[in-house]
Design an enzyme around this catalytic site. Structure first.
Site, short mmCIF file in Angstrom:
data_model
loop_
_atom_site.label_atom_id
_atom_site.label_comp_id
_atom_site.label_asym_id
_atom_site.label_seq_id
_atom_site.Cartn_x
_atom_site.Cartn_y
_atom_site.Cartn_z
N SER A 41 4.68 -10.62 0.53
CA SER A 41 4.17 -11.36 -0.62
C SER A 41 3.28 -11.99 0.12
CB SER A 41 5.18 -12.41 -0.78
OG SER A 41 5.46 -13.19 0.18
N ARG A 42 2.64 -11.92 -0.69
CA ARG A 42 0.50 -12.66 0.01
C ARG A 42 -0.08 -14.30 -0.73
NH1 ARG A 42 -1.44 -8.83 3.92
NH2 ARG A 42 -0.38 -6.93 4.07
N SER A 73 -1.27 -3.94 10.27
CA SER A 73 -1.15 -4.70 9.32
C SER A 73 0.98 -4.96 9.83
CB SER A 73 -0.09 -3.88 7.51
OG SER A 73 -1.99 -2.99 7.40
N LYS A 129 -9.40 -2.76 1.92
CA LYS A 129 -9.27 -1.45 2.87
C LYS A 129 -10.00 -0.27 2.45
CE LYS A 129 -7.18 -3.78 5.32
NZ LYS A 129 -5.90 -4.52 5.45
N ASP A 163 -9.57 -9.76 8.71
CA ASP A 163 -8.45 -8.53 8.66
C ASP A 163 -10.00 -7.32 9.12
OD1 ASP A 163 -6.99 -7.42 7.48
OD2 ASP A 163 -8.02 -7.08 5.74
N GLY A 204 -3.49 -4.47 -1.49
CA GLY A 204 -4.69 -2.42 -1.06
C GLY A 204 -5.14 -1.84 -1.65
N ARG A 240 1.10 -1.41 0.29
CA ARG A 240 0.10 0.06 0.04
C ARG A 240 1.00 1.47 0.19
NH1 ARG A 240 -1.70 1.00 4.46
NH2 ARG A 240 -1.30 -1.00 5.21
N TYR A 272 -1.29 -3.56 -6.62
CA TYR A 272 -1.18 -4.33 -5.27
C TYR A 272 -2.52 -4.44 -4.88
CZ TYR A 272 0.02 -5.30 -0.29
OH TYR A 272 -0.34 -6.08 0.77
N CYS A 297 1.05 -7.77 11.83
CA CYS A 297 0.83 -7.73 13.31
C CYS A 297 0.41 -9.12 13.78
CB CYS A 297 0.78 -6.08 13.55
SG CYS A 297 2.39 -5.38 13.10
N GLY A 298 -0.36 -10.20 12.69
CA GLY A 298 -0.54 -11.12 13.62
C GLY A 298 -2.10 -11.27 13.25
N LYS A 299 -3.09 -10.51 12.91
CA LYS A 299 -4.88 -10.99 12.37
C LYS A 299 -4.76 -11.91 12.10
CE LYS A 299 -5.16 -7.35 10.47
NZ LYS A 299 -4.40 -6.65 10.49
N THR A 300 -4.43 -12.26 11.00
CA THR A 300 -4.62 -14.14 10.11
C THR A 300 -3.37 -14.54 10.92
OG1 THR A 300 -4.52 -12.81 8.10
CG2 THR A 300 -4.33 -14.47 8.34
N ASN A 301 -2.93 -14.63 11.41
CA ASN A 301 -2.60 -15.68 12.57
C ASN A 301 -3.28 -16.40 13.47
OD1 ASN A 301 0.53 -16.64 11.81
ND2 ASN A 301 -0.15 -14.95 10.45
N HIS A 305 -10.53 -2.42 11.47
CA HIS A 305 -9.60 -3.20 10.80
C HIS A 305 -9.74 -4.55 12.54
CE1 HIS A 305 -4.89 -3.36 9.39
NE2 HIS A 305 -5.67 -4.35 8.85
N ARG A 355 2.89 -4.39 17.36
CA ARG A 355 4.76 -5.37 17.55
C ARG A 355 5.04 -3.74 18.12
NH1 ARG A 355 6.55 -8.56 13.32
NH2 ARG A 355 4.66 -9.37 12.18
N PHE A 392 1.95 -17.72 18.42
CA PHE A 392 1.27 -18.08 17.38
C PHE A 392 -0.42 -19.44 18.07
CE2 PHE A 392 5.25 -16.95 15.22
CZ PHE A 392 4.76 -16.53 14.18
P1 GTP Z 1 -2.73 -8.38 7.04
O1 GTP Z 1 -2.84 -8.92 6.80
O2 GTP Z 1 -1.28 -7.82 6.63
O3 GTP Z 1 -3.54 -6.46 7.44
O4 GTP Z 1 -1.64 -8.93 8.83
P2 GTP Z 1 -2.06 -9.31 9.66
O5 GTP Z 1 -2.07 -8.60 10.53
O6 GTP Z 1 -3.27 -10.14 9.10
O7 GTP Z 1 -0.55 -10.65 10.31
P3 GTP Z 1 -0.90 -11.58 9.87
O8 GTP Z 1 -1.33 -12.71 11.05
O9 GTP Z 1 -0.31 -12.13 8.60
O10 GTP Z 1 1.36 -11.75 10.86
C1 GTP Z 1 2.10 -11.27 10.31
C2 GTP Z 1 4.29 -11.80 10.43
O11 GTP Z 1 3.64 -11.77 12.20
C3 GTP Z 1 3.83 -13.13 9.42
O12 GTP Z 1 5.26 -13.20 8.72
C4 GTP Z 1 3.89 -13.42 11.23
O13 GTP Z 1 4.13 -14.73 10.99
C5 GTP Z 1 3.99 -12.92 12.44
N1 GTP Z 1 3.05 -13.69 13.28
C6 GTP Z 1 1.94 -13.53 13.33
N2 GTP Z 1 1.92 -14.14 14.92
C7 GTP Z 1 2.43 -13.73 15.62
C8 GTP Z 1 3.26 -13.92 16.42
O14 GTP Z 1 2.22 -14.22 17.81
N3 GTP Z 1 4.16 -13.98 17.16
C9 GTP Z 1 5.70 -13.85 15.90
N4 GTP Z 1 6.77 -13.41 16.54
N5 GTP Z 1 5.31 -13.69 14.87
C10 GTP Z 1 4.09 -13.57 14.67
C1 SPV Z 2 -2.38 -4.81 4.85
O1 SPV Z 2 -2.03 -3.94 4.53
O2 SPV Z 2 -3.73 -4.27 6.06
C2 SPV Z 2 -3.07 -5.71 4.34
C3 SPV Z 2 -2.73 -6.17 3.01
O3 SPV Z 2 -4.44 -6.52 4.70
S1 SPV Z 2 -4.36 -5.14 2.06
O4 SPV Z 2 -5.34 -5.52 1.70
O5 SPV Z 2 -2.93 -4.96 1.14
O6 SPV Z 2 -4.31 -3.75 2.81
MN MN Z 3 -3.23 -10.22 7.41
#
Ligand code: GTP
Ligand code: SPV
Ligand code: MN
Length: 609
Positions: free
Chosen positions: A389-390, A272, A230, A297, A223, A77, A221, A274-278, A250, A421, A516
C-alpha cells in the site's frame, strides 16, 4: 467521422495528430486536456469521489486527501507482463521480456480498440526533471483513469505551462498511452456499470524505446500506470542516457551536513521496498548531523563542467510504501503526509476519517475498514493494509527538502550506496576498491523479493544496480555503460561506492541492526572515508570499517549484534560464489571482461582466505 467532444487542445501539430489518432481508436465519450489548475484538480477529485474510487478523508486529519482501494488483483507492478520491445531482441537482453515491436503492436492495438468507450480520455502533458533544464525531458500521457490524472499531478510537473513550452519548441516527447482496459460499453452494445477500480485481468506494460513510446494496458497501479515514473524516468530514460552519455538510476538522493559543516550529497540504489524513501527522509540519531531530502526513488546523473557527477531528482512527489512508516521509524514522512494533499491507496481507514497501516503506531486502532473494505479489529488474523500500500504526496511538503531540489543542474554526488535485503552474508557496510570493483558489486547486487511486484516474496534474486525490473536495454550493455562512465572521469572525482545491508538477521530472525535513523552512523563512516579521516581494512569483498570507527555512542544495540552485523564471513561468501557465477553465465560472452576479472579476483581471494 464524428468529432469527439474535446476540452483544450494544442498547437503542437504532431501531438495534436497523435491524440486524435488515439481518440479515434479508443473511442472515448470526450477528450480532456489537463491544464494542471487547482480547479481542475478539484473537479477530478470530486469525480473520483462520485465514482467511489476515492473516499475523502476528514479535513482535520488529512486536508484535501483521499483514500482509494484498488481491485485486490491490481496492487503491484507486473514484472512478468512488462516488455522492452526494441527492434532487435538482443537490445532487450536476457533480463527483460521482449517481443518484436510490430508483433506487440498487432497484439495490443486491438486491445485498445474501443477501450475507452463511456469514459473520458485525459491528455496529460508533463516534464520529468526541470522545465528549466538544458534539455527538458517531456512526455504526454493519454489515460482513461482519473486516478492516474490525480496521481500524476502529484508525481510529475504537469499541465498548461509544460504544454506551452512544448509548443514553443516543437518538442520531442515520450508518448505514453494508458488504458485500464474496462470500456463502459459491452460488445453487444449494452452499457456496463462502472466499478470503483476498473482494470483488466489482461495486463501489458510495454516500452518501445526506439520510438519513445509506452503502452500500458489493464492496470491502474502506480508503477504500471503513472507512466512518467518507472516506465519513462527509468526504462526509457536509461536508453536515452546510454545514447547521450548520462545515467538514469533507481536511486534516492540525500544531502548530508556534518557537525563540521561539510556538505555531501549521497545517492543510494536499493530495490523496491528496500529502504530508499526511508533513507532519503532519515532523521539522524547522532548529534549535530543534518539530513535533507533531494530525491527518494529516481536519480538522473550527468557529469558537470567540473568533472563531477551531478544528480537530479526528476520527480515532483513521493510514492512511498505505507506499512512500516511511523513516527518512530520515519517521522519526516509522517509530517509530510499530515499536511494533506495526498492519496492513500490500499491502506486501512479509521472510523474518524483518517488512515492507518501496520507500523504507523505501536498500538493498533480498535476498529478499521481494511484494504478489502471490510471491518477489521486487532484480533483479525489479516493485515489491515496491503504490504505494498502506498502514500502519494507532494515532495514540496517534505519539511526538510533541500533547496537544491529546485536546481536544474543537480547536486554533486560524493558517494553512491547499493543495498538490498539479505538475511545473511552481506555486511552492514563495505567500501568498493575502485569504480570497476564498484560496478562489479552493483552488477551482482542481490535482495529478497518484496510485495512491490507480483510474485513470490522473500526469494533472493540478483538485482543489478537495483535496476533489474527497470533497465530499458541489455544488462550487459548497461554494465558496459557503467564501466565507461568510470573511464570517462577523473577517478578522484568519482563518487566513492559502498555496499550496505540494513537487513541482516540473527539466529532468531531478528534484525541485527536497528536501521532507520541509526543508519546515520553508517553515513557518518562514509563521510569520514570521503574526508580521509579514517582507515579501512582490506578484505576479499572490499574495504571494511575498523570496528572503532563506527560511532556507537548512545546506540541501544549490543556490541555483539553490531559486530555480527559488520562481520565478513568467508564461508558465507564462498557459498555466494556459485550464485554469482550462475548470474554471470546468463550473459555469456556479452558480459564485460572487467566484471569477469573481478569475479575471478574474488574467487581467488576467497580461496586464499
Ligand atoms: P520503493 O518505493 O518500492 O522503491 O521502496 P523503497 O526502496 O523506497 O523502500 P521504503 O523506504 O519505502 O522501505 C520499504 C520497507 O522497508 C518499509 O516497510 C520500511 O519500513 C522498511 N525499512 C526501510 N528502512 C529500513 C531499515 O533501515 N531497517 C529495517 N528493518 N526496515 C527498513
Ligand atoms: C517500486 O516498486 O520501486 C516503486 C513503486 O517505487 S512503483 O512506482 O509502483 O514502481
Ligand atoms: Mn520509495
Amino acid at each position: 467521422m464524428q468529432e469527439i467532444k474535446t476540452t483544450g487542445g494544442t498547437t503542437h501539430k504532431e501531438l495534436d495528430a497523435w491524440v486524435k489518432e488515439v481518440a479515434a481508436h479508443v473511442r472515448p465519450d470526450e477528450v480532456v486536456w489537463i491544464d494542471g489548475s487547482d480547479e481542475e484538480n478539484e473537479r477530478i477529485n470530486n469525480l473520483l469521489v462520485e465514482a467511489g474510487t476515492f473516499t475523502k478523508l476528514a479535513e482535520d486529519k488529512k486536508p484535501n486527501s483521499y483514500h482509494a482501494l484498488s481491485d485486490p488483483q491490481d496492487v503491484a507492478r507486473v514484472e512478468d507482463q512488462t516488455y522492452i520491445c526494441s527492434t532487435e531482441e538482443k537490445d532487450a537482453g536476457p533480463t527483460n521480456n521482449w517481443m518484436d515491436p510490430e508483433q506487440m503492436k498487432a497484439k495490443l492495438w486491438p486491445l485498445f480498440e474501443g477501450s475507452m468507450q463511456g469514459r473520458t480520455m485525459y491528455v496529460i502533458p508533463f516534464v520529468m526533471g526541470h522545465l528549466e533544464a538544458e534539455d527538458p525531458k517531456f512526455g504526454v500521457e493519454i489515460t482513461d483513469s482519473a486516478y492516474v490524472v490525480a496521481s500524476m499531478r502529484i508525481m510529475a510537473r504537469i499541465g498548461r505551462k509544460i504544454l506551452s513550452r512544448m509548443e514553443e519548441t516543437d518538442a520531442v516527447y515520450v508518448k505514453g498511452l494508458h488504458s485500464v482496459g474496462a470500456p463502459l460499453v459491452a460488445e453487444d452494445g449494452q452499457d456496463v456499470r462502472d466499478v470503483p477500480w476498473p482494470c483488466n485481468e489482461t495486463k501489458y506494460i510495454v516500452h518501445f524505446p526506439e520510438e519513445l513510446a509506452i503502452w500500458s494496458y489493464g492496470s491502474g497501479y502506480g508503477g504500471n500506470a503513472l507512466l512518467g515514473k518507472k516506465c519513462y524516468a527509468l526504462r526509457i530514460a536509461s536508453v536515452m542516457a546510454r545514447d547521450e552519455g548520462w545515467m538514469a538510476e533507481h536511486m534516492l538522493i540525500l544531502k548530508l551536513t556534518s557537525p563540521e559543516g561539510e556538505v555531501h550529497y549521497i545517492a543510494g540504489a536499493f530495490p523496491s521496498a528496500c529502504g530508499k524513501t526511508n533513507l532519503a527522509m532519515i532523521e539522524p540519531t547522532i548529534p549535530g548531523w543534518k539530513a535533507e531530502l533531494v530525491g527518494d526513488d529516481i536519480s538522473w546523473m550527468r557529469f558537470g563542467p567540473d568533472g563531477r557527477l551531478y544528480a537530479v531528482n526528476p520527480e515532483f512527489g513521493l510514492f512511498g510504501v505505507a506499512p512500516g512508516t511511523g513516527r518512530d521509524t520515519n517521522p519526516v514522512a509522517i509530517e509530510t503526509i499530515e499536511q494533506g494533499n495526498s492519496i492513500f491507496t490500499n491502506v486501512a481507514r479509521t472510523p474518524d476519517g483518517d488512515v492507518w497501516w501496520e507500523g504507523m503506531t505501536q498500538e493498533k486502532p480498535a476498529e478499521l475498514i481494511d484494504w478489502h473494505g471490510q471491518k477489521w479489529t486487532p484480533d483479525s488474523d489479516q493485515l489491515s493494509s496491503h504490504p505494498n500500500s502506498r502514500f502519494c504526496t507532494p515532495i514540496n511538503q517534505v519539511p526538510n527538502i533541500a533547496a537544491e531540489y529546485e536546481d536544474p543542474r543537480g547536486v554533486p554526488i560524493s558517494a553512491i550506496m547499493f543495498g538490498g535485503r539479505r538475511k545473511t552474508t552481506v555486511p552492514l557496510v563495505t567500501e568498493s576498491r575502485d569504480w570497476q570493483h564498484a560496478t562489479f558489486i552493483a552488477s551482482t547486487l542481490s535482495s529478497e523479493t518484496t510485495a512491490a511486484a507480483t510474485g513470490a516474496v522473500g526469494v533472493v534474486r540478483r538485482d543489478p544496480m537495483a535496476m533489474l525490473p527497470f533497465m530499458g536495454y541489455n544488462a550487459s550493455d548497461y554494465f558496459a555503460h557503467w564501466l565507461q562512465i568510470g573511464k570517462q572521469a577523473d577517478a578522484a572525482k568519482l563518487p566513492k561506492v559502498f555496499l550496505v545491508n540494513w537487513f541482516r538477521r540473527d539466529e532468531d530472525g531478528g534484525f541485527l541492526w536497528p536501521g532507520f535513523g541509526e543508519n546515520s552512523r553508517v553515513l557518518k563512516w562514509m563521510v569520514d572515508r570521503i574526508e580521509g579521516r579514517v582507515d579501512a581494512q582490506e578484505s576479499p569483498i572490499g574495504l571494511l570499517p575498523m570496528p572503532q570507527d563506527i560511532d556507537t555512542d548512545g546506540l541501544d544495540t549490543s556490541t555483539e549484534d553490531v559486530t555480527k552485523a559488520l562481520a565478513f564471513d568467508p564461508e558465507e561468501w564462498r557459498a555466494e560464489l556459485p550464485l554469482i557465477r550462475d548470474w554471470f553465465d546468463k550473459f555469456g560472452a556479452d558480459l564485460p571482461g572487467a566484471l569477469e576479472d573481478e569475479l575471478a579476483t574474488l574467487e581467488q581471494r576467497l580461496t586464499e582466505e
